[in-house]
Design a protein around this motif. Structure first.
Motif, PDB file in Angstrom:
ATOM      1  N   ALA A 164       0.294   4.142   6.109  1.00  0.00           N
ATOM      2  CA  ALA A 164       0.192   2.869   5.375  1.00  0.00           C
ATOM      3  C   ALA A 164       0.856   1.802   6.235  1.00  0.00           C
ATOM      4  O   ALA A 164       1.825   1.160   5.827  1.00  0.00           O
ATOM      5  N   THR A 191       1.215   3.817  -3.229  1.00  0.00           N
ATOM      6  CA  THR A 191       0.755   5.196  -3.022  1.00  0.00           C
ATOM      7  C   THR A 191       1.875   6.166  -3.356  1.00  0.00           C
ATOM      8  O   THR A 191       1.663   7.177  -4.046  1.00  0.00           O
ATOM      9  N   ALA A 195      -4.813   2.521  -3.642  1.00  0.00           N
ATOM     10  CA  ALA A 195      -3.582   3.320  -3.661  1.00  0.00           C
ATOM     11  C   ALA A 195      -3.652   4.413  -4.721  1.00  0.00           C
ATOM     12  O   ALA A 195      -3.247   5.563  -4.477  1.00  0.00           O
ATOM     13  N   LEU A 242      -6.280  -3.304  -2.973  1.00  0.00           N
ATOM     14  CA  LEU A 242      -5.335  -2.271  -2.550  1.00  0.00           C
ATOM     15  C   LEU A 242      -4.790  -1.452  -3.716  1.00  0.00           C
ATOM     16  O   LEU A 242      -4.514  -0.266  -3.566  1.00  0.00           O
ATOM     17  N   ARG A 243      -4.617  -2.074  -4.889  1.00  0.00           N
ATOM     18  CA  ARG A 243      -4.034  -1.325  -6.005  1.00  0.00           C
ATOM     19  C   ARG A 243      -4.938  -0.175  -6.435  1.00  0.00           C
ATOM     20  O   ARG A 243      -4.467   0.914  -6.740  1.00  0.00           O
ATOM     21  N   SER A 303       0.823  -1.220   0.000  1.00  0.00           N
ATOM     22  CA  SER A 303       0.000   0.000   0.000  1.00  0.00           C
ATOM     23  C   SER A 303       0.849   1.259   0.000  1.00  0.00           C
ATOM     24  O   SER A 303       0.599   2.194  -0.771  1.00  0.00           O
ATOM     25  N   ILE A 336      -4.449   4.140   4.539  1.00  0.00           N
ATOM     26  CA  ILE A 336      -4.743   3.135   3.527  1.00  0.00           C
ATOM     27  C   ILE A 336      -4.360   1.769   4.078  1.00  0.00           C
ATOM     28  O   ILE A 336      -3.491   1.655   4.941  1.00  0.00           O
ATOM     29  N   GLY A 337      -5.027   0.739   3.584  1.00  0.00           N
ATOM     30  CA  GLY A 337      -4.659  -0.611   3.949  1.00  0.00           C
ATOM     31  C   GLY A 337      -5.569  -1.245   4.981  1.00  0.00           C
ATOM     32  O   GLY A 337      -6.683  -0.782   5.230  1.00  0.00           O
TER      33      GLY A 337
END
Length: 446
Positions: free
Chosen positions: A151, A22, A433, A429-430, A18, A412-413
């Motif tokens: 993250a 990012t 991000a 997650l992609r 992540s 995030i994550g």
């Protein structure tokens, strides 16, 4: 530490998947942004999951759905195609190989950013707001930033109830299975693994040896299901409603087609379903259906599933359903007791080693990480009400003690699971991000 308003600076804390992605997107979306990627481990980009060379550790998603870029679905396939021998598009490749892929993305991003992406090997210890932005206090000194992205990945392992303090601090107990050295366990013949999920599978396959026996214990004794050998036709089912109605819909759909296709379809709408549920419905799902979701959603590569079944068939691996009640350190090993599911009387047995595979903490208030403790003490974050990491808004921004998003602070994550539910695997997650990088870029360049 005067901020450079022409070139805003973003600190990303955590350099697993992540954090890395990012940071990569931030440096490519704007030529004006500077990014510092802060990671307490010595490896940037791989994270814990992909920092392995064990050939038995395979991805649990097929190669053709593991590109790190949502808008470049063939990126991983193209990268591995240059290797000899090249895996097939539908193969389950090794997690270590996937780590190599992420390392290549990292190195390419650092070179392309031309000094705008800095890798800082240090632990973030504290975070302070200033009139200009933020100061991240790290084990290597302060880092000034205009915005900060948390993250942090998964928190430390959760200690199961019933583990005696004397056993917990002894060499016969492994709290973090990712830190154990199989070569140091040569004398262990009978091993108890607490937990029966994906981490249990990794641990058993890494530690298996002639004459060694494993007992894996969890509340329900559920083991991850296997992916199909063949690629399945996608499902076009439509799902709606609360947890009870959803369960009925999934059962009906699975009677018509392979349940794996049903769950793959369900995963794509899981976030919208989750966000439409009330807190009571979410709590009901977590209490009654989460174990079933986990073993059907997070599946094993077929070859790995076959190895697990072979171990069970020979008696080298026994799966039990029950609740751990107590444990003791004895002169001859570890004495562990549990109450079988549906039973009244406890069962006690001796083991040479106990390995905790129950997974990471999700209750942030129990974490010992200095940064988490610091943010909680300052009221900059608060726990998710259902114990799913941080309390965040639908955009993934952490909420302070007053329930308001903190300007310039993002997350995030896995710790944002309370808002998104499905936010732990690469296919989720992609996209997150890229979305977060766009949001931060817009805020920083407005």
């Amino acid at each position: 530490m005067t901020p450079d308003r022409k070139h805003p600076h973003v600190a990303v804390i955590g350099a697993g998947f992540s954090g890395l992605m990012t940071a990569v997107h931030l440096t490519t979306l704007s030529a004006d942004l500077r990014v510092t990627l802060i990671e307490r481990r010595p490896v940037f980009g791989r994270g814990v999951a992909y920092d392995t060379r064990d050939p038995g550790h395979l991805l649990n998603v097929r190669l053709d759905n593991m590109s790190a870029f949502p808008d470049r679905p063939d990126d991983l396939a193209d990268w591995v195609a240059a290797r000899d021998p090249a895996p097939a598009p539908h193969d389950f490749i090794g997690r270590g190989l996937y780590g190599d892929y992420l390392a290549a993305i990292r190195d390419r991003a650092v070179a392309k950013a031309d000094g705008r992406l800095t890798l800082t090997p240090a632990e973030a210890l504290a975070l302070d707001r200033t009139a200009e932005g933020w100061i991240v206090s790290t084990s290597d000194g302060p880092v000034a930033a205009d915005a900060v992205v948390l993250a942090l990945g998964n928190l430390e392992p959760a200690t199961p109830p019933g583990i005696d303090p004397a056993l917990r601090t002894s060499a016969l107990y492994v709290e973090n299975p990712w830190a154990l050295n199989p070569r140091s366990m040569a004398d262990a013949r009978r091993i108890l693994v607490i937990g029966t999920g994906l981490t249990m599978v990794d641990t058993v396959l890494s530690l298996r040896a002639p004459g060694r026996r494993f007992v894996a214990l969890s509340r329900r004794g559920l083991v991850p299901r296997a992916h199909s050998v063949e690629v399945l036709a996608p499902s076009d089912d439509v799902f709606s409603g609360g947890p009870s109605g959803l369960l009925a819909q999934v059962r009906a759909a699975s009677a018509r087609q392979d349940w794996r296709a049903v769950f793959d379809r369900l995963r794509r709408v899981a976030r919208d379903l989750w966000r439409g549920w009330t807190p009571v419905e979410r709590s009901r799902f977590l209490r009654h259906l989460r174990p079933l979701w986990d073993v059907h959603r997070h599946r094993l590569a077929p070859t790995i599933a076959a190895q697990v079944e072979a171990l069970r068939a020979t008696g080298d691996l026994t799966i039990l359903a029950g609740r751990l009640t107590e444990s003791h350190l004895t002169d001859t090993g570890a004495q562990v007791c549990w109450r079988p599911r549906g039973g009244q009387d406890a069962v006690c047995e001796g083991f040479d080693l106990v390995v905790n595979c129950t997974g990471p903490l999700s209750a942030v208030e129990r974490s010992t990480r200095p940064l988490i403790r610091n943010l909680l003490a300052k009221g900059l974050i608060q726990p998710d009400p259902l114990g799913l990491g941080l309390a965040v808004d639908e955009a993934g921004r952490p909420l302070d003690v007053a329930g308001r998003p903190v300007p310039g602070l993002y997350a995030i994550g896995p710790l944002t699971r309370g808002a998104a539910w499905e936010i732990t695997a690469v296919p989720d997650l992609r996209g997150a991000a890229l979305d977060l990088a766009r949001r931060v870029t817009a805020d920083m360049t407005a």
